[in-house]
Design an enzyme around this catalytic site. Structure first.
Site, mmCIF file in Angstrom:
data_model
loop_
_atom_site.group_PDB
_atom_site.id
_atom_site.type_symbol
_atom_site.label_atom_id
_atom_site.label_comp_id
_atom_site.label_asym_id
_atom_site.label_seq_id
_atom_site.Cartn_x
_atom_site.Cartn_y
_atom_site.Cartn_z
ATOM 1 N N SER A 30 0.961 -1.296 0.354
ATOM 2 C CA SER A 30 0.094 -0.333 0.308
ATOM 3 C C SER A 30 0.996 1.676 -0.111
ATOM 4 O O SER A 30 0.525 2.392 -0.392
ATOM 5 C CB SER A 30 -0.987 -0.255 1.230
ATOM 6 N N ASP A 83 10.632 -0.356 -3.422
ATOM 7 C CA ASP A 83 9.115 -1.488 -2.829
ATOM 8 C C ASP A 83 9.545 -1.293 -0.631
ATOM 9 O O ASP A 83 10.050 0.002 -0.817
ATOM 10 C CB ASP A 83 9.946 -3.133 -2.596
ATOM 11 N N GLY A 84 7.749 -1.595 -0.750
ATOM 12 C CA GLY A 84 8.071 -1.716 1.070
ATOM 13 C C GLY A 84 8.213 -2.927 1.956
ATOM 14 O O GLY A 84 9.523 -3.756 1.541
ATOM 15 N N ASP A 86 8.100 -4.489 5.832
ATOM 16 C CA ASP A 86 7.418 -5.106 7.091
ATOM 17 C C ASP A 86 8.523 -4.023 7.957
ATOM 18 O O ASP A 86 7.821 -3.953 9.221
ATOM 19 C CB ASP A 86 6.287 -6.417 7.698
ATOM 20 N N LYS A 96 9.914 -8.875 4.836
ATOM 21 C CA LYS A 96 9.113 -7.938 3.620
ATOM 22 C C LYS A 96 8.213 -9.649 3.992
ATOM 23 O O LYS A 96 8.303 -10.467 4.081
ATOM 24 C CB LYS A 96 9.950 -8.527 2.788
ATOM 25 N N GLY A 97 7.007 -9.079 3.555
ATOM 26 C CA GLY A 97 6.249 -10.522 2.766
ATOM 27 C C GLY A 97 4.589 -10.809 3.058
ATOM 28 O O GLY A 97 3.847 -11.621 3.603
ATOM 29 N N GLY A 98 4.441 -9.582 4.164
ATOM 30 C CA GLY A 98 3.496 -9.013 4.738
ATOM 31 C C GLY A 98 2.182 -9.528 3.879
ATOM 32 O O GLY A 98 0.980 -9.823 4.037
ATOM 33 N N GLY A 99 2.275 -9.216 2.524
ATOM 34 C CA GLY A 99 1.294 -9.003 1.737
ATOM 35 C C GLY A 99 1.459 -10.240 0.928
ATOM 36 O O GLY A 99 0.947 -10.759 -0.186
ATOM 37 N N GLU A 105 9.234 -9.804 -4.869
ATOM 38 C CA GLU A 105 9.998 -8.592 -4.880
ATOM 39 C C GLU A 105 10.723 -9.007 -5.011
ATOM 40 O O GLU A 105 11.442 -8.575 -5.083
ATOM 41 C CB GLU A 105 9.081 -8.361 -3.527
HETATM 42 O O1 DER Z 1 4.150 -7.740 1.392
HETATM 43 C C1 DER Z 1 5.506 -6.461 0.919
HETATM 44 O O2 DER Z 1 6.590 -7.509 0.942
HETATM 45 C C2 DER Z 1 4.819 -5.291 1.172
HETATM 46 O O3 DER Z 1 6.175 -4.466 0.727
HETATM 47 C C3 DER Z 1 4.696 -5.070 2.925
HETATM 48 O O4 DER Z 1 5.895 -5.738 3.271
HETATM 49 C C4 DER Z 1 4.609 -3.006 2.756
HETATM 50 O O5 DER Z 1 3.429 -3.400 2.543
HETATM 51 P P1 DER Z 1 2.585 -2.138 3.051
HETATM 52 O O6 DER Z 1 3.699 -0.504 1.870
HETATM 53 O O7 DER Z 1 1.630 -2.368 2.585
HETATM 54 O O8 DER Z 1 3.033 -1.687 4.639
#
Ligand code: DER
Length: 224
Positions: A30, A83-84, A86, A96-99, A105
């Site tokens: 997000s 990239d994002g 967690d 990472k990997g929340g999504g 990624e």
């Molecule tokens: O899944 C992931 O690795 C995403 O990059 C997640 O970790 C970051 O998601 P967010 O920007 O919605 O917090």
């Protein structure tokens, strides 16, 4: 507590690193959503960029925002990936990997010459591990793989999507592994990767070049 305004701020800030003619690794989540949205506007104003999406969800956003897509075979490297995360620790190692997109990624982020991570303040930690570590595993014999992982000192939990098992874009499962702490993320990543049945971990070690952090008093840019 995650902050949507901070996510938008840092997501849009990251778009400033994307220059005409670049190839871009398109991250997931997000926060990166705002980078992709901004990049779409820049493309409408005439810059020429193309990118590799790190998830089907990101691919959908890229199509929505008019970001041309390419594949790994089309280029020898990506100029930049955004990239994002967690969690980000003091060495800029990531969890990472929340999504659920960690494998794609990591493949996209690894292919980029420069990796920029965009996070709101809530993701900055001294040590990784408060957030359960996502580990992608093959479905066949997953329970035994989970037991192998548990022996490293965690409680692996099969990720569900409502009352169905969550399936990644690659047809695999994810176990979210709660460790007491992760004092040596590089070592844990290597131990996990050696386990039969493990595909990839959410530990992104020594990959980050820049972290853009949205805080209560504005944006902070941390360079490796
Ligand atoms: O899944 C992931 O690795 C995403 O990059 C997640 O970790 C970051 O998601 P967010 O920007 O919605 O917090």
């Amino acid at each position: 507590e995650e902050n949507q305004d901070q996510k938008r701020l840092v997501g849009e800030k990251a778009a400033e690193y994307i220059k005409d003619g670049m190839t871009v690794g398109l991250g997931s989540g997000s926060t990166v959503y705002w980078t992709l949205r901004k990049l779409g506007e820049m493309i409408q104003q005439g810059i020429k960029v193309s990118g590799i999406p790190s998830s089907k969800r990101t691919e959908g956003w890229a199509n929505e925002f008019g970001i041309p897509l390419i594949d790994f075979k089309d280029v020898d490297y990506l100029d930049i990936a955004i990239d994002g995360a967690d969690e980000v620790d003091t060495n800029l190692n990531l969890s990472k990997g929340g999504g659920g997109s960690l494998l794609r990624e990591k493949l996209v982020d690894d292919y980029a010459r420069k990796l920029i991570i965009v996070v709101d303040q809530s993701k900055m930690v001294n040590e990784l591990g408060r957030f359960s570590l996502p580990v992608e595993i093959v479905p066949f014999g997953w329970e035994v793989t989970a037991e192998r992982i548990a022996k490293l000192g965690c409680v692996p939990k099969l990720r569900m999507n409502e009352n169905e098992i969550f399936i990644t874009n690659n047809g695999n499962y994810i176990v979210d592994c709660q460790f007491k702490s992760i004092p040596n993320p590089a070592e844990l990543h290597n131990q996990l990767k050696l386990l039969l049945g493990v595909v990839e971990t959410g530990l992104f070690i020594n990959m980050t070049d820049v972290v853009i952090v949205g805080g209560d008093n504005g944006i902070r840019v941390i360079e490796k």
